[in-house]
Design a protein around this motif. Structure first.
Motif, PDB file in Angstrom:
ATOM      1  N   ASN A 199     -39.206  -9.618  96.312  1.00  0.00           N
ATOM      2  CA  ASN A 199     -38.308  -9.168  95.246  1.00  0.00           C
ATOM      3  C   ASN A 199     -38.255 -10.081  94.027  1.00  0.00           C
ATOM      4  OD1 ASN A 199     -36.771  -6.762  96.578  1.00  0.00           O
ATOM      5  ND2 ASN A 199     -36.798  -8.362  98.140  1.00  0.00           N
ATOM      6  N   GLN A 200     -38.982 -11.193  94.070  1.00  0.00           N
ATOM      7  CA  GLN A 200     -38.884 -12.157  92.991  1.00  0.00           C
ATOM      8  C   GLN A 200     -39.184 -11.543  91.626  1.00  0.00           C
ATOM      9  OE1 GLN A 200     -41.657 -15.384  93.081  1.00  0.00           O
ATOM     10  NE2 GLN A 200     -40.791 -16.381  91.297  1.00  0.00           N
ATOM     11  N   GLU A 201     -40.321 -10.839  91.521  1.00  0.00           N
ATOM     12  CA  GLU A 201     -40.746 -10.328  90.226  1.00  0.00           C
ATOM     13  C   GLU A 201     -39.764  -9.293  89.679  1.00  0.00           C
ATOM     14  OE1 GLU A 201     -42.913 -10.769  86.978  1.00  0.00           O
ATOM     15  OE2 GLU A 201     -43.297 -11.857  88.849  1.00  0.00           O
ATOM     16  N   LYS A 202     -39.208  -8.498  90.572  1.00  0.00           N
ATOM     17  CA  LYS A 202     -38.253  -7.478  90.137  1.00  0.00           C
ATOM     18  C   LYS A 202     -37.003  -8.113  89.524  1.00  0.00           C
ATOM     19  CE  LYS A 202     -36.223  -5.324  93.457  1.00  0.00           C
ATOM     20  NZ  LYS A 202     -36.012  -4.381  94.578  1.00  0.00           N
ATOM     21  N   PHE A 203     -36.448  -9.115  90.225  1.00  0.00           N
ATOM     22  CA  PHE A 203     -35.247  -9.765  89.710  1.00  0.00           C
ATOM     23  C   PHE A 203     -35.563 -10.672  88.529  1.00  0.00           C
ATOM     24  CE2 PHE A 203     -33.805  -8.686  94.041  1.00  0.00           C
ATOM     25  CZ  PHE A 203     -32.645  -7.995  93.717  1.00  0.00           C
ATOM     26  N   LEU A 204     -36.760 -11.227  88.541  1.00  0.00           N
ATOM     27  CA  LEU A 204     -37.182 -12.070  87.422  1.00  0.00           C
ATOM     28  C   LEU A 204     -37.272 -11.236  86.146  1.00  0.00           C
ATOM     29  CD1 LEU A 204     -38.111 -14.842  86.443  1.00  0.00           C
ATOM     30  CD2 LEU A 204     -40.429 -14.236  87.129  1.00  0.00           C
ATOM     31  N   SER A 205     -37.810 -10.032  86.270  1.00  0.00           N
ATOM     32  CA  SER A 205     -37.913  -9.138  85.107  1.00  0.00           C
ATOM     33  C   SER A 205     -36.524  -8.770  84.597  1.00  0.00           C
ATOM     34  CB  SER A 205     -38.682  -7.865  85.493  1.00  0.00           C
ATOM     35  OG  SER A 205     -40.014  -8.180  85.819  1.00  0.00           O
ATOM     36  N   PHE A 206     -35.611  -8.547  85.530  1.00  0.00           N
ATOM     37  CA  PHE A 206     -34.238  -8.213  85.135  1.00  0.00           C
ATOM     38  C   PHE A 206     -33.620  -9.364  84.337  1.00  0.00           C
ATOM     39  CE2 PHE A 206     -29.677  -8.607  86.017  1.00  0.00           C
ATOM     40  CZ  PHE A 206     -29.204  -7.378  85.548  1.00  0.00           C
ATOM     41  N   ALA A 207     -33.730 -10.580  84.874  1.00  0.00           N
ATOM     42  CA  ALA A 207     -33.152 -11.748  84.201  1.00  0.00           C
ATOM     43  C   ALA A 207     -33.823 -11.993  82.859  1.00  0.00           C
ATOM     44  CB  ALA A 207     -33.282 -12.987  85.092  1.00  0.00           C
ATOM     45  N   CYS A 208     -35.145 -11.863  82.827  1.00  0.00           N
ATOM     46  CA  CYS A 208     -35.907 -12.142  81.606  1.00  0.00           C
ATOM     47  C   CYS A 208     -35.584 -11.132  80.504  1.00  0.00           C
ATOM     48  CB  CYS A 208     -37.399 -12.115  81.914  1.00  0.00           C
ATOM     49  SG  CYS A 208     -38.420 -12.899  80.648  1.00  0.00           S
TER      50      CYS A 208
END
Length: 204
Positions: free
Chosen positions: A38-47
């Motif tokens: 799930n890292q990339e999904k949440f990273l995209s959200f934060a970014c």
């Protein structure tokens, strides 16, 4: 894709916490899998809110650590995605609010600098170099003339500042023309020495 070095840093920070007694729900393997999946999904959200990937990565890692540190509150079937999204959201809000404070402070500084710059520009535009130069000269001349004897000063002022002819000065003061010429010559010599030729181009 995730940054391997930052992932190692995250695991290093998390390792001491993983040494505690765990249950199947919060096992290291399950939690690590959850992170990787799930890292990339949440990273995209934060970014999408920070507009800064490095800041977003920091927020995500801090959020994962916060989620792990509060694992005692988990229950079977807990929605970890919802929990993590809430943590990421709150940390993004904190980041943006802090950035807003910095922006407003910088805005105030820039506004002050702009006012100061405008003042300097308007002052410089209003500046008349000739007027400033003449004022300075008049001040220096006035100070120098005060050092002269009264008669010499009076004759010089009548001659050079009031453009009175030497003959008329002589008649007005009851002295000879040669005496007037003597005082003027003496005063000019004094001023050359006193002002070191500063006023030569103006006086003579």
């Amino acid at each position: 894709m995730y940054n391997p070095k930052r992932m190692l840093f995250f695991v290093f920070r998390l390792r001491p916490l993983l040494m505690t007694k765990i249950t199947p729900l919060d096992s290291m393997q399950a939690f690590s899998s959850f992170f990787l999946e799930n890292q990339e999904k949440f990273l995209s959200f934060a970014c999408s809110y920070t507009r800064d990937r490095a800041e977003a990565e920091d927020i995500l890692m801090e959020s994962m650590i916060t989620l792990w540190e509060n694992r005692e509150r988990w229950q079977e079937g807990s929605n970890l995605h919802g929990l993590l999204l809430t943590i990421v959201k709150n940390k993004c809000l904190n980041y943006l609010q802090h950035e807003q404070i910095k922006f407003r402070a910088q805005e105030n500084i820039n506004e002050h600098r702009q006012r100061e710059l405008s003042l300097r520009i308007s002052t410089l535009e209003a500046c008349e170099p000739d007027s400033l130069f003449n004022n300075e000269i008049q001040l220096l001349l006035s100070k120098a003339l005060k050092k002269l004897p009264s008669q010499s000063r009076k004759i010089f002022i009548l001659s050079r500042q009031e453009n009175t002819p030497n003959k008329k000065i002589a008649e007005q003061l009851g002295v000879s023309v040669k005496t007037v010429e003597f005082h003027i010559t003496k005063t000019l010599k004094f001023l050359r020495q006193e002002l070191k030729d500063y006023l030569v181009s103006i006086l003579f």
